[in-house]
Design a protein around this motif. Structure first.
Motif, mmCIF file in Angstrom:
data_model
loop_
_atom_site.group_PDB
_atom_site.id
_atom_site.type_symbol
_atom_site.label_atom_id
_atom_site.label_comp_id
_atom_site.label_asym_id
_atom_site.label_seq_id
_atom_site.Cartn_x
_atom_site.Cartn_y
_atom_site.Cartn_z
ATOM 1 N N SER A 150 26.842 37.337 -121.733
ATOM 2 C CA SER A 150 25.792 37.810 -123.087
ATOM 3 C C SER A 150 26.454 37.049 -124.256
ATOM 4 O O SER A 150 25.307 36.899 -125.228
ATOM 5 N N LEU A 151 27.406 36.432 -124.521
ATOM 6 C CA LEU A 151 27.847 35.294 -125.423
ATOM 7 C C LEU A 151 26.842 34.646 -125.211
ATOM 8 O O LEU A 151 26.360 33.786 -125.996
ATOM 9 N N VAL A 152 26.364 34.006 -124.010
ATOM 10 C CA VAL A 152 25.377 32.986 -123.728
ATOM 11 C C VAL A 152 23.694 33.147 -125.178
ATOM 12 O O VAL A 152 22.745 32.392 -125.618
ATOM 13 N N LYS A 153 23.746 34.401 -125.193
ATOM 14 C CA LYS A 153 22.552 34.479 -126.654
ATOM 15 C C LYS A 153 22.553 34.622 -127.906
ATOM 16 O O LYS A 153 21.941 34.748 -128.777
ATOM 17 N N LEU A 154 24.190 33.821 -128.281
ATOM 18 C CA LEU A 154 24.307 33.629 -129.376
ATOM 19 C C LEU A 154 23.109 32.487 -130.181
ATOM 20 O O LEU A 154 23.150 33.095 -131.536
ATOM 21 N N PRO A 155 22.934 31.489 -129.888
ATOM 22 C CA PRO A 155 22.604 30.445 -129.922
ATOM 23 C C PRO A 155 20.973 31.550 -130.914
ATOM 24 O O PRO A 155 20.224 31.027 -131.371
ATOM 25 N N HIS A 156 20.424 31.938 -129.592
ATOM 26 C CA HIS A 156 19.433 33.102 -130.108
ATOM 27 C C HIS A 156 19.598 33.732 -130.966
ATOM 28 O O HIS A 156 18.079 33.722 -131.765
ATOM 29 N N ALA A 157 20.625 34.661 -131.179
ATOM 30 C CA ALA A 157 20.499 35.790 -132.484
ATOM 31 C C ALA A 157 21.098 34.198 -133.830
ATOM 32 O O ALA A 157 20.162 35.525 -135.040
ATOM 33 N N LEU A 158 21.354 33.366 -133.449
ATOM 34 C CA LEU A 158 21.643 32.937 -135.102
ATOM 35 C C LEU A 158 20.161 31.884 -135.445
ATOM 36 O O LEU A 158 19.398 32.000 -136.585
ATOM 37 N N LEU A 159 19.203 31.921 -134.337
ATOM 38 C CA LEU A 159 18.265 31.543 -134.299
ATOM 39 C C LEU A 159 16.981 32.147 -135.508
ATOM 40 O O LEU A 159 16.014 32.115 -136.253
ATOM 41 N N LEU A 160 17.094 33.359 -134.615
ATOM 42 C CA LEU A 160 16.756 34.882 -135.242
ATOM 43 C C LEU A 160 17.050 35.209 -137.376
ATOM 44 O O LEU A 160 16.035 35.200 -137.444
ATOM 45 N N PHE A 203 16.428 32.832 -122.983
ATOM 46 C CA PHE A 203 18.061 33.195 -123.389
ATOM 47 C C PHE A 203 17.289 33.875 -122.376
ATOM 48 O O PHE A 203 19.102 34.651 -121.752
ATOM 49 N N TYR A 204 16.853 35.286 -121.943
ATOM 50 C CA TYR A 204 17.415 36.275 -121.259
ATOM 51 C C TYR A 204 17.023 35.846 -119.702
ATOM 52 O O TYR A 204 18.580 35.950 -118.869
ATOM 53 N N PHE A 205 16.343 34.625 -119.211
ATOM 54 C CA PHE A 205 17.180 33.747 -118.343
ATOM 55 C C PHE A 205 17.939 33.687 -118.011
ATOM 56 O O PHE A 205 18.897 33.907 -116.881
ATOM 57 N N ALA A 206 18.857 32.596 -118.730
ATOM 58 C CA ALA A 206 20.464 32.032 -118.696
ATOM 59 C C ALA A 206 21.488 33.419 -119.045
ATOM 60 O O ALA A 206 22.138 32.688 -118.012
ATOM 61 N N GLU A 207 21.264 34.400 -119.696
ATOM 62 C CA GLU A 207 21.923 35.143 -118.878
ATOM 63 C C GLU A 207 22.013 36.437 -117.983
ATOM 64 O O GLU A 207 23.521 36.457 -117.279
ATOM 65 N N ALA A 208 20.549 35.972 -117.051
ATOM 66 C CA ALA A 208 20.895 36.631 -116.278
ATOM 67 C C ALA A 208 21.713 35.684 -115.043
ATOM 68 O O ALA A 208 22.492 36.491 -114.225
ATOM 69 N N PHE A 209 21.328 34.331 -115.529
ATOM 70 C CA PHE A 209 22.153 34.037 -114.166
ATOM 71 C C PHE A 209 23.458 33.355 -114.490
ATOM 72 O O PHE A 209 24.241 33.571 -113.401
ATOM 73 N N LEU A 210 24.372 33.625 -115.876
ATOM 74 C CA LEU A 210 25.295 34.197 -116.231
ATOM 75 C C LEU A 210 26.244 34.885 -115.165
ATOM 76 O O LEU A 210 27.017 35.381 -115.191
ATOM 77 N N ILE A 211 25.395 36.377 -115.832
ATOM 78 C CA ILE A 211 25.661 37.680 -114.891
ATOM 79 C C ILE A 211 25.388 36.875 -113.218
ATOM 80 O O ILE A 211 26.444 37.880 -112.301
ATOM 81 N N TYR A 212 25.143 37.011 -112.947
ATOM 82 C CA TYR A 212 24.901 36.514 -111.250
ATOM 83 C C TYR A 212 26.384 35.459 -111.013
ATOM 84 O O TYR A 212 27.400 36.279 -110.278
ATOM 85 N N LEU A 213 26.580 34.572 -111.644
ATOM 86 C CA LEU A 213 27.487 34.008 -111.327
ATOM 87 C C LEU A 213 28.953 34.189 -111.710
ATOM 88 O O LEU A 213 29.630 34.827 -110.978
ATOM 89 N N LEU A 227 23.093 40.555 -106.390
ATOM 90 C CA LEU A 227 21.726 40.360 -106.490
ATOM 91 C C LEU A 227 20.874 41.598 -106.832
ATOM 92 O O LEU A 227 19.896 41.893 -107.706
ATOM 93 N N ILE A 228 21.470 42.151 -106.758
ATOM 94 C CA ILE A 228 20.942 43.734 -107.234
ATOM 95 C C ILE A 228 21.263 44.151 -108.357
ATOM 96 O O ILE A 228 20.346 44.585 -109.270
ATOM 97 N N CYS A 229 22.254 43.536 -108.556
ATOM 98 C CA CYS A 229 22.557 44.212 -109.801
ATOM 99 C C CYS A 229 22.473 43.197 -110.796
ATOM 100 O O CYS A 229 22.213 43.604 -112.422
ATOM 101 N N VAL A 230 22.295 42.149 -111.041
ATOM 102 C CA VAL A 230 21.125 40.943 -111.932
ATOM 103 C C VAL A 230 19.875 42.208 -112.112
ATOM 104 O O VAL A 230 18.606 41.712 -112.679
#
Length: 246
Positions: A150-160, A203-213, A227-230
């Motif tokens: 979820s740290l990948v969403k920090l730029p999104h939070a900063l933008l908001l 950013f939601y999809f970037a987070e989902a991809f990182l969760i998969y990794l 895949l189930i977890c994501v």
């Protein structure tokens, strides 16, 4: 004393555990080398500082948005479309929302984010027990997988935060403010379809991809389990946004 020679391949004491990646390592890692980061977290799970930073960023966005949003403009159209609410009740409901929207938002940022992370970690841990690739994951590993991506969403939070601080936002909710979703650029008459478009956020999809990794390299869950977890939480989140749109 035994005369038998000691085996060169006997049990050896485990070496010292490598240090856990620090907060800056985690922030840089999710953007530059997520697989390497998650492999390190597999050996030494860490999530506390990342969760703290996510809570602080959510608090900052909630506070500045709650001070700027026009509550009347935000909820009056939905109230007027609700046949169960009489016209005389609308102004009273709006005044109550003005008083509670900021305290409730802050409370959710402080309690809701950790609670969601804990529940997701439990889900990952259970799936990991059922579909491990090798040794089953521990709960701290699952919690790291639930928090660090979820740290990948920090730029999104900063933008908001910057947008809310610098310009009027009217009655827009946070997901409608930043130009990172399809809903920002495409407008349709259907309220449900519009909510779906807003849920298609970069950013939601970037987070989902990182969760998969993270599930593959940190918790070591097999591909079907990852895949189930994501997909299950992602689809539930989108579904709740659509159902809640009024």
């Amino acid at each position: 004393m035994s005369d038998q020679p000691t085996s060169l391949y006997g049990d050896q004491p485990e070496g010292p555990r490598p240090p856990a990646p620090g907060l800056m390592d985690q922030i840089l890692g999710v953007f530059t080398s997520p697989v390497e980061l998650f492999q390190r977290l597999n050996k030494t799970p860490a999530w506390g500082w990342a969760l703290g930073l996510l809570v602080i960023s959510a608090l900052a966005v909630t506070f500045v948005w709650g001070r700027k949003v026009d509550v009347d403009e935000m909820i009056r159209p939905a109230l007027e479309r609700n046949p169960q609410i009489q016209a005389a009740q609308i102004d009273m409901i709006i005044e109550m929302q003005k008083k509670f929207i900021l305290p409730f938002g802050i409370l959710f940022a402080v309690i809701g984010a950790p609670a969601v992370a804990a529940l997701l970690a439990l889900f990952y841990w259970l799936i990991g027990k059922a579909m491990p690739e090798g040794e089953a994951p521990t709960y701290p590993q699952a919690l790291s997988a639930a928090v660090v991506p979820s740290l990948v969403k920090l730029p999104h939070a900063l933008l908001l935060f910057v947008i809310c601080l610098m310009r009027p936002i009217g009655g827009l909710t946070p997901e409608k403010i930043a130009p990172t979703s399809l809903g920002y650029f495409i407008h349709v008459d259907s309220i449900k379809l519009q909510a779906f478009l807003f849920s298609l956020d970069l950013f939601y999809f970037a987070e989902a991809f990182l969760i998969y990794l993270a599930l593959r390299y940190l918790t070591r869950i097999k591909v079907p389990g990852a895949l189930i977890c994501v997909l299950v939480p992602l689809l539930l989140s989108i579904g709740m946004r659509i159902l809640g749109a009024k």
